[in-house]
Motif scaffolding. Structure first.
Motif, PDB file in Angstrom:
ATOM      1  N   ASP A 264      55.782  51.618  40.687  1.00  0.00           N
ATOM      2  CA  ASP A 264      56.648  50.550  40.143  1.00  0.00           C
ATOM      3  C   ASP A 264      56.633  50.675  38.580  1.00  0.00           C
ATOM      4  O   ASP A 264      55.562  50.506  38.009  1.00  0.00           O
ATOM      5  CB  ASP A 264      56.303  49.188  40.520  1.00  0.00           C
TER       6      ASP A 264
ATOM      7  N   ASN B  92      57.461  48.939  35.909  1.00  0.00           N
ATOM      8  CA  ASN B  92      57.080  47.813  35.327  1.00  0.00           C
ATOM      9  C   ASN B  92      55.628  47.637  35.425  1.00  0.00           C
ATOM     10  O   ASN B  92      54.921  47.348  34.483  1.00  0.00           O
ATOM     11  CB  ASN B  92      57.940  46.552  35.785  1.00  0.00           C
ATOM     12  N   ILE B  93      55.192  47.857  36.574  1.00  0.00           N
ATOM     13  CA  ILE B  93      53.693  47.413  36.959  1.00  0.00           C
ATOM     14  C   ILE B  93      52.802  48.542  36.062  1.00  0.00           C
ATOM     15  O   ILE B  93      51.675  48.348  35.658  1.00  0.00           O
ATOM     16  CB  ILE B  93      53.335  47.302  38.232  1.00  0.00           C
TER      17      ILE B  93
ATOM     18  N   LEU C 155      52.918  47.665  32.713  1.00  0.00           N
ATOM     19  CA  LEU C 155      51.962  46.454  32.481  1.00  0.00           C
ATOM     20  C   LEU C 155      50.695  46.827  32.121  1.00  0.00           C
ATOM     21  O   LEU C 155      49.970  46.383  31.270  1.00  0.00           O
ATOM     22  CB  LEU C 155      52.371  45.582  33.539  1.00  0.00           C
TER      23      LEU C 155
ATOM     24  N   ASP D 244      47.582  51.286  44.509  1.00  0.00           N
ATOM     25  CA  ASP D 244      48.721  50.568  45.257  1.00  0.00           C
ATOM     26  C   ASP D 244      48.820  51.043  46.567  1.00  0.00           C
ATOM     27  O   ASP D 244      48.901  52.214  46.877  1.00  0.00           O
ATOM     28  CB  ASP D 244      49.952  50.660  44.349  1.00  0.00           C
TER      29      ASP D 244
ATOM     30  N   ALA E 230      50.407  44.082  47.769  1.00  0.00           N
ATOM     31  CA  ALA E 230      51.040  42.901  48.202  1.00  0.00           C
ATOM     32  C   ALA E 230      50.740  42.555  49.532  1.00  0.00           C
ATOM     33  O   ALA E 230      51.108  41.289  49.961  1.00  0.00           O
ATOM     34  CB  ALA E 230      52.469  43.287  48.199  1.00  0.00           C
TER      35      ALA E 230
ATOM     36  N   ARG F 118      48.575  40.420  52.140  1.00  0.00           N
ATOM     37  CA  ARG F 118      47.489  39.659  51.899  1.00  0.00           C
ATOM     38  C   ARG F 118      46.777  39.159  53.285  1.00  0.00           C
ATOM     39  O   ARG F 118      45.783  38.694  53.286  1.00  0.00           O
ATOM     40  CB  ARG F 118      48.309  38.224  51.723  1.00  0.00           C
TER      41      ARG F 118
ATOM     42  N   LYS G 133      48.748  41.474  44.992  1.00  0.00           N
ATOM     43  CA  LYS G 133      49.745  40.826  44.210  1.00  0.00           C
ATOM     44  C   LYS G 133      50.524  39.578  44.479  1.00  0.00           C
ATOM     45  O   LYS G 133      50.593  39.321  45.464  1.00  0.00           O
ATOM     46  CB  LYS G 133      50.933  42.062  44.457  1.00  0.00           C
ATOM     47  N   PRO G 134      50.976  38.798  43.679  1.00  0.00           N
ATOM     48  CA  PRO G 134      50.889  38.874  42.212  1.00  0.00           C
ATOM     49  C   PRO G 134      49.467  38.569  41.527  1.00  0.00           C
ATOM     50  O   PRO G 134      49.106  37.772  42.141  1.00  0.00           O
ATOM     51  CB  PRO G 134      51.970  38.421  41.352  1.00  0.00           C
ATOM     52  N   PHE G 135      49.227  39.241  40.414  1.00  0.00           N
ATOM     53  CA  PHE G 135      47.914  38.815  39.763  1.00  0.00           C
ATOM     54  C   PHE G 135      47.962  38.751  38.368  1.00  0.00           C
ATOM     55  O   PHE G 135      49.064  39.118  37.753  1.00  0.00           O
ATOM     56  CB  PHE G 135      46.797  40.058  40.278  1.00  0.00           C
ATOM     57  N   GLY G 136      47.054  37.819  37.840  1.00  0.00           N
ATOM     58  CA  GLY G 136      47.303  37.716  36.486  1.00  0.00           C
ATOM     59  C   GLY G 136      46.251  38.675  35.780  1.00  0.00           C
ATOM     60  O   GLY G 136      45.298  39.236  36.669  1.00  0.00           O
ATOM     61  N   ILE G 137      46.562  38.981  34.569  1.00  0.00           N
ATOM     62  CA  ILE G 137      45.778  40.273  33.983  1.00  0.00           C
ATOM     63  C   ILE G 137      44.441  40.045  33.790  1.00  0.00           C
ATOM     64  O   ILE G 137      43.616  40.914  33.883  1.00  0.00           O
ATOM     65  CB  ILE G 137      46.593  40.705  32.623  1.00  0.00           C
ATOM     66  N   GLU G 138      43.987  38.675  33.662  1.00  0.00           N
ATOM     67  CA  GLU G 138      42.770  38.431  33.374  1.00  0.00           C
ATOM     68  C   GLU G 138      41.882  38.801  34.768  1.00  0.00           C
ATOM     69  O   GLU G 138      40.807  39.168  34.564  1.00  0.00           O
ATOM     70  CB  GLU G 138      42.327  37.094  33.254  1.00  0.00           C
TER      71      GLU G 138
END
Lengths: 231, 742
Positions: free
Chosen positions: A10, A12-13, A16, A52, A80, A82, A101-106
């Motif tokens: 993807d 975008n990912i 990112l 991924d 994605a 879970r 996913k989704p995950f925060g960058i930290e």
């Protein structure tokens, strides 16, 4: 420099993650499918792989196995999915960690750091302890990160070795699930007991011989300990 | 040996005009015969013909009332059927018994003598010390004959020497006798064994009722001729014919020949009984007598006989009760004498064999003693026919049942198989109606108080509520109908069970399929939704991260991506809502007349990023669609063409009018879709490439809801999707407008 292989299709990912890794000083290689991923693995010897599971053209877990076969680098599966079963399957396939996913960058950064600390211990502070003979002929060298059975090296992944090292240092004392998880995977992993179960099983498969008394003893709902001397 | 030497040899044993009797009865009447030296003469005759009396007279045991015998009995040896041996003595002792000089005291001498005797006779009897009781019948016969021959008689009389012997032993006896003949002994042999007699005798004398009726050279007659000679006169011939008739009938009956019917037996019986009237009356299911066959009786007499039979104390009842009955019946001035003989089978009485004597015609009383034999033959035939009938019936039922089961087993479609099975049963039963009623229809027919005549109603066992109803003509055999209906019931039950099973299996499969689809859908959906969410979360958290200061360009890029991914998320949620509305059937279409040119123009405007080559010819009729939904479909197709092809791909949208329909084609010259991939697969699959999976699935559903179709037209290069819309007449469209508006 730490090299990270990002297997993700993807855009975008990819953008990112790459932006975040580059800005933090990592070297990033991107592959969008299996062939590219294996080629990068060969050419760049990454320290860490972010994979991924939904890669076109290949069953994600299969690629996970293939990568684990080729490297002992840290391997974090990003998915994605879970379901608990997916997590266990990924760990069984050789993943060191599993991020949904989704995950925060930290969170991604924290997991990457934890995995790298474990899987690149040579660059970290030297481990305490020396050579410990677990069983006659079965020696773990904590300093050199080696395990030998009758003088022959036994191949362990860094995470496997980290787990064995914790158990060996405890010298037969019981270690709780939470303490093992914190020591091996890091803070925040204390409830991920399936990580432990998967890795204990892998250690047993590699170290215990059929017919011998078990090396690692399960204390139900409490933890694990080593059974060092049976005599 | 010594005794014989002094007597003058007599060349012939001669009997002349012998008359022998016991009390008032005369057994032999002027019998004359002779036996020459070395000659074997056989005497044959029926029981009571006087054979044994003749032997006893020749042996001197009986004194004849008249006639002469030469030479005297002293020259004649006799071996009787009763051999007169001593069981507890050994073979040697028995051989020497009654001999002049008697048995030697020394066993050694006795045995030596016996051995010498046997050597002279050329006979071997094994261990001579064995007690006689250990010997077989044939060996005893040999011992008895040898003992008699040792006395060296000039003539030997043998009474039934081979009776009850096996072939090998009989042959040994015959050889001993023939050897004796060869040494000059004249033998007279009495036997029943006509085969043996015709083979070995030099001459055969036939005795019948105390007289010699034939004296023929051996070899000139066969056993059959001898039999005729023995039986001789008319009554005997007739009894022989009777025997032959019955043997023939029995064989015919056993073999099931064509001539074995009751009529044939009746006729044979009449002939056997001297041509008197014979009628076979069989009992029907109700126990009434039915005339099966009659011979020698006219119709009026037969009726009268039947009437008489039917009377409570009539011949039929009495014969059935006692086995046989006798009575008189006057029919048209003829006083008939009637006899009835019960015909009984293993399962009970079957009928009566009636024998009638018309005194004006038949002088003699019929030979009634034969009647039970014929009655038994009738019983055999009737029983066999009934068994065959039952068998045939059973076969018929089985055949129908097998056919029905085969139909059921073969048919993939239970309903059709059941229909076919019922049809075959209806035909087998001969019913005008044979139907399976279920639910309320079954309930109401079960509730009806009285079942009309000819109607059969049976509940299908183990079914919730199913009834088999048949309308059967009155002529039908009740048993058959009952049995076939029962068979039909089992078949129907099986069919219903199978139908139920299939239904359950189908439901389970449908459920599994729908569950699998749902699981797959949820998986896809979770990824579909998480991908933009991941980007949004990731970008936003990156901007918020404390450890990094992003440059302005990065910040702008992140924010732009957050916005576009949010839009993507919104579109996805909208699609999902559409899809769920379509799948749950709650999607509302607002159809109206639309000019395709406008719809196409609006759709192209929604994809400003690419250039679309549009071709809408003049004269395309307006279509009757939901304007917004059709636009959504076209946007989706254009969007896919724009975003799932390499940059620079050429996109065309062409509208064409065909008879009865309007086609909108969206084409591109990008990579072709692999051969064999269907639109449905395409719609189900592929979520990665921007979520066209959902879009295609939605488009497909919308076009179908509009009464059209969405197809993937196979192409060597590029892709071509066609939306086919029906051309609707104005009036039809108006009706829909009114209906949908409400």
């Amino acid at each position: 420099m730490t090299t990270v292989l990002l297997v993700e299709d993807d855009p975008n990912i990819v953008d990112l993650i790459r932006a975040n890794l580059l800005v933090r000083g990592y070297d990033v290689a991107v592959a969008t499918e299996r062939h590219g991923a294996l080629a990068v693995l060969e050419a760049r010897h990454p320290d860490l792989v972010l994979l991924d599971l939904m890669i076109p053209g290949v069953e994600g877990f299969e690629l996970c196995y293939e990568i684990r076969e080729r490297t002992s680098a840290g391997l974090i599966v990003v998915s994605a999915r879970r379901a608990e079963q997916d997590k266990v399957t990924a760990l069984n396939a050789g993943a060191d960690d599993y991020l949904t996913k989704p995950f925060g960058i930290e969170e991604l950064m924290a997991r990457m750091t934890a995995t790298l600390r474990r899987t690149r211990p040579m660059q970290g502070p030297p481990s305490a302890g020396g050579r410990i003979e677990l069983r006659p002929g079965l020696v773990v060298d904590l300093e050199r990160q080696l395990v030998e059975r009758g003088g022959v090296p036994v191949h362990l992944t860094p995470t496997e070795f980290a787990l064995l090292g914790e158990l060996a240092r405890a010298d037969g004392r019981l270690l709780s699930h939470a303490s093992l998880l914190r020591a091996v995977w890091g803070r925040g992993y204390e409830t991920e007991t399936e990580y432990l179960r998967v890795y204990i099983r892998r250690l047993r498969a590699k170290l215990e011989e059929p017919g011998e008394p078990p090396l690692i003893v399960t204390q139900p709902r409490a933890g694990y300990r080593l059974l060092r001397d049976t005599t | 040996m010594v005794a014989a030497a002094v007597r003058a040899p007599a060349a012939v044993l001669e009997a002349e005009g012998l008359v022998v009797g016991y009390g008032p009865s005369v057994v032999l009447e002027a019998v004359s015969l002779h036996v020459r030296a070395s000659e074997l003469v056989a005497v044959v005759g029926d029981n009571g013909a006087g054979k044994t009396t003749l032997v006893r007279t020749l042996a001197g045991e009986l004194k004849p009332r008249a006639g002469t015998i030469r030479p005297s009995a002293a020259d004649v040896g006799v071996v009787w059927q009763d051999l007169a041996l001593v069981e507890d003595l050994g073979v040697a002792e028995n051989l020497l018994l009654g001999r002049e000089g008697g048995v030697f005291v020394s066993p050694r001498r006795t045995h030596a003598e016996a051995r010498a005797m046997l050597r002279d006779l050329g006979l071997s009897l094994g261990d001579l010390a064995r007690p006689l009781r250990t010997l077989s019948g044939g060996q005893r016969r040999l011992v008895a004959i040898a003992r008699e021959l040792a006395r060296q008689p000039r003539f030997l009389l043998l009474d039934e020497p081979t009776s009850s012997l096996g072939a090998a032993e009989a042959t040994a006896v015959v050889r001993l006798v023939r050897d004796a003949c060869g040494r000059g002994v004249g033998v007279l042999l009495v036997s029943h064994d006509l085969d043996l007699v015709t083979q070995i005798a030099d001459r055969i004398v036939v005795l019948r009722r105390g007289r010699v009726v034939a004296d023929v050279p051996g070899g000139s007659v066969g056993p059959d001729d001898l039999g005729e000679l023995i039986l001789g006169d008319h009554p005997q011939q007739s009894s022989r014919r009777q025997l032959e008739r019955i043997v023939w009938l029995a064989r015919e009956v056993a073999e099931g020949g064509a001539e074995s019917g009751v009529a044939a037996i009746t006729a044979t019986c009449s002939a056997a009984l001297g041509g008197c009237g014979v009628a076979t009356v069989l009992l029907d299911a109700a126990g009434r007598g039915v005339l099966e066959s009659a011979v020698g009786v006219d119709a009026a007499t037969a009726d009268a006989v039947l009437e008489e039979l039917e009377a409570p104390t009539g011949l039929l009842r009495r014969a059935l009760e006692f086995g046989a009955a006798h009575g008189l019946l006057e029919v048209r001035n003829v006083q008939w004498e009637l006899w009835g003989f019960a015909i009984r089978g293993p399962s009970g009485p079957l009928g009566v064999l009636v024998i009638g004597r018309d005194p004006t015609r038949d002088r003699a009383r019929p030979r009634l003693e034969l009647a039970p034999l014929y009655a038994a033959q009738v019983a055999t035939v009737v029983e066999r026919e009934r068994a065959l009938l039952t068998l045939a019936h059973r076969n018929h039922v089985l055949e129908v049942l097998r056919g029905a089961l085969e139909i059921l087993a073969r048919g993939a479609d239970v309903e059709r198989a059941l229909e076919a099975a019922l049809a075959s049963f209806r035909q087998a039963i001969g019913a005008s109606v044979l139907e399976l009623l279920e639910g309320d229809a079954a309930g109401s027919i079960l509730e009806q108080s009285a079942v009309p005549t000819g109607e059969w109603v049976r509940k299908v066992p183990a079914s919730s509520l199913a009834v088999l109803r048949a309308v059967v003509p009155e002529t039908a055999q009740r048993d058959d109908t009952e049995e076939l209906l029962n068979a039909a019931l089992s078949v129907v039950r099986l069919a219903l069970e199978r139908r139920e099973l299939e239904r359950v299996a189908q439901e389970a499969a449908a459920l599994r399929r729908s569950q699998a689809l749902q699981v797959a859908f949820v998986h896809r959906l979770s990824h579909e939704l998480r991908t933009p969410l991941t980007a949004i979360t990731g970008y936003a958290s990156s901007l918020l991260a404390n450890d990094v200061a992003w440059d302005a360009a990065s910040q702008h890029r992140f924010l732009t991506r957050i916005v576009s991914e949010s839009q993507r998320l919104a579109r996805l949620v909208g699609d999902l809502l559409d899809l769920s509305a379509i799948e749950s059937g709650t999607l509302r279409l607002r159809r109206d007349w639309a000019e395709l040119a406008y719809v196409v123009e609006a759709a192209v405007a929604c994809v400003p990023e690419v250039t679309v080559d549009v071709d809408v010819p003049e004269g395309v009729p307006p279509v009757f669609v939901d304007h917004d939904r059709l636009e959504q479909v076209l946007v989706n197709l254009l969007h896919n063409a724009a975003y799932h092809n390499p940059p620079g791909t050429h996109i065309r949208l062409r509208v064409r009018h065909e008879p009865g329909r309007v086609v909108v084609a969206v084409e591109d010259d990008g990579p072709a879709i692999p051969h064999g991939v269907s639109l449905a697969e395409l719609a189900e699959r592929g979520r990665r490439e921007g979520g066209n999976g959902l879009g295609l699935a939605i488009s497909l559903s919308i076009v179908e809801a509009l009464g059209g179709s969405l197809t993937l037209v196979p192409r060597a290069d590029g892709k071509c999707f066609e939306v086919v819309l029906p051309e609707v007449t104005e009036s039809a469209g108006d009706v829909v407008v009114v209906a949908e508006g409400q």
